[in-house]
Scaffold this motif. Sequence first.
Motif, mmCIF file in Angstrom:
data_model
loop_
_atom_site.group_PDB
_atom_site.id
_atom_site.type_symbol
_atom_site.label_atom_id
_atom_site.label_comp_id
_atom_site.label_asym_id
_atom_site.label_seq_id
_atom_site.Cartn_x
_atom_site.Cartn_y
_atom_site.Cartn_z
ATOM 1 N N VAL A 468 2.068 10.598 8.655
ATOM 2 C CA VAL A 468 0.966 10.426 7.722
ATOM 3 C C VAL A 468 1.029 11.557 6.703
ATOM 4 C CG1 VAL A 468 -1.533 10.318 7.461
ATOM 5 C CG2 VAL A 468 -0.443 9.290 9.460
ATOM 6 N N LEU A 469 0.988 11.197 5.434
ATOM 7 C CA LEU A 469 1.085 12.177 4.361
ATOM 8 C C LEU A 469 -0.272 12.814 4.107
ATOM 9 C CD1 LEU A 469 3.373 10.014 2.057
ATOM 10 C CD2 LEU A 469 4.085 11.811 3.652
ATOM 11 N N GLY A 470 -0.304 13.761 3.195
ATOM 12 C CA GLY A 470 -1.510 14.551 2.961
ATOM 13 C C GLY A 470 -2.590 13.811 2.213
ATOM 14 N N PRO A 471 -3.536 14.555 1.641
ATOM 15 C CA PRO A 471 -4.682 13.927 0.971
ATOM 16 C C PRO A 471 -4.246 13.056 -0.208
ATOM 17 C CG PRO A 471 -5.054 16.282 1.306
ATOM 18 C CD PRO A 471 -3.618 16.028 1.628
ATOM 19 N N ALA A 472 -5.015 12.007 -0.438
ATOM 20 C CA ALA A 472 -4.743 11.101 -1.548
ATOM 21 C C ALA A 472 -5.165 11.751 -2.866
ATOM 22 C CB ALA A 472 -5.489 9.791 -1.335
ATOM 23 N N ASP A 473 -4.629 11.204 -3.969
ATOM 24 C CA ASP A 473 -5.017 11.661 -5.299
ATOM 25 C C ASP A 473 -5.835 10.580 -5.983
ATOM 26 O OD1 ASP A 473 -2.960 9.845 -6.197
ATOM 27 O OD2 ASP A 473 -1.521 11.426 -5.738
ATOM 28 N N LEU A 474 -6.133 10.801 -7.255
ATOM 29 C CA LEU A 474 -7.039 9.899 -7.968
ATOM 30 C C LEU A 474 -6.524 8.468 -7.986
ATOM 31 C CD1 LEU A 474 -9.461 9.241 -9.764
ATOM 32 C CD2 LEU A 474 -8.152 10.103 -11.722
#
Length: 591
Positions: A468-474
């Motif tokens: 699982v990758l990090g936080p999402a962006d806009l």
Amino acid sequence: MRTLLLVLLLFAPALQAEPLANRLRHHPSPYLALHGTDPTAWQEWNAETVARARRENKLLFVSLGYFSCHWCHVMQKESYRDPEIAAFLNAHFIPVKVDRELDPALDAQLQAFAEATRGQSGWPLNVFITPEGYPLFALLYAPPAEFLQAVQRLAARWDEEGPQLARLAREAALPPPPPLTVEARFAPAIGVLYQQRLVEEALAHADVLQGGFGKVSKFPHAPQLAALLAIEGRKPNPRLAEFLRLSLDQMARLGLRDHVAGGFFRYTVDPDWHTPHFEKMLYDNAQLAAVYLDASRLLARPEYRDIAYETLDFMLENLRDVSGGFVTSTSAVDEAGREGGVYLWDKAELARLLDAADYSLVERIWGLGEPPSFELGYLPMARIVPTAAETARLRAIHARLKAERARRGLLRDEKLLAGLNGLALAALARAAQDEPRYRPAARAVRDFLVQRLMTDQGLRKGIASGQVLGPADLEDYAYVAEGLLAYALLDESLGDRERARTLVTRAWDLFHGPHGWTLDTQPLLARPYYQRIVPDGATPAPAAVLIRTSWRLGGKPLRTRALRALNVGYEILDQGVFWYATQVAAMGEIQ
């Protein structure tokens, strides 16, 4: 003895510094992992790497690309795997490789820097950044000798004039725009005005003979087509409708589309739509499926619905993962590294697979009498418009070739990204309104997004190599929210509507403020990248998508934020609206 001790103390930091080594071999991103065996000592873009550049007072050499980028692979082969070039980069810079699909915010900021300083942008994008975090110099693809000469000159200048260059980069960086207090109002007449300007500007730049935009290469420009179709639906314009039909016909009939197995390529290198680069992107195909669905209704062309369904079927057959989500893209090269190797046919192979009558048909329709445009042979396309009977025969021929082509190795970027799956969900949900067979696929991608990537702490960027990758962006927040709202309308799901509302509310909190929009929450460059309004790229401007989704969800808090965000940036739009088509389309929804 004291002298030796003093020397050791002075040079202890250098002696203790760990030598640069390539850190990408086991990276979850397929694109970055491809660079894991390069002699160039690639580092990841993170705080640790930036800190090392500051300790060693070295420029960061940040190279951005993506798995399906043809020229990215060319530059890797020619330069990043060249021992001499790699040794020079390792000695004089901190080399950093970035998958631009994992860090679109950094990519957007550095693309803007390249555009401002070079007058052009694209991939591979190579930017030299000072240890403080200010972009200094950008270059795109360059042949190895030219590239080595450029980096040697820059290294020499940094050694001789480092402080001056660092000051110039710092002074050239744009300060944050002043904070604004904006009223929550928007006059629909303003939206009408900018919609008219978009139509006028698009037609002024249109290729009225071949369709599309551009005189050198041709991209589909899906955000612009979607916005123009929406405007056509509100206020029909015969000239605009004629141009849209021409463009959609050319894109579907010629070399931008894979006539054998469906789906659209990224772009063509010529203005006649004949010669594509062969990568296929999830984002292009999801958007174009939606565009052709809208066009089938708005332009009274039922055959466009078939093209939309064929495009969705390509996605389901070639891009779907066992999780129910969709992977990012297929490569332009085959397993042997040959560009177009999956898609091209030579005459001998066609003669072996087809009987004389069918060969004669494709010879005439595909233009086999002309010399091939590609080293590996011919690309199926309708250079001559076939009759209805010939179209039926061609479908059978394409099915036969599709079965043969399945033996060829098609390389995929296996990343599962939240935002791109949001685009796919929106397209599938729209198709399922008329064609129930797409309901299960829409449900599956909805479940993937909700169950695997939505958490109490926020949306995750995606999954790559099981991680699982990090936080999402806009863009992830905006596209997933719009996809969930589209699915909620299909399934009459109050739960998914509320999930969309939760994502939209969080996105406003994270990415919008008095200075404007930011695209991510953890920038590493010296200055945050603020934008009053966000332009379209290959995908629609995420800020504009968030605005229109907020308006569609309704409720005073979200609509107030949407109105305030639309009530800025007129000075930018007055310079040209083509690259802000989704913003203009959002204006058209305010009544």
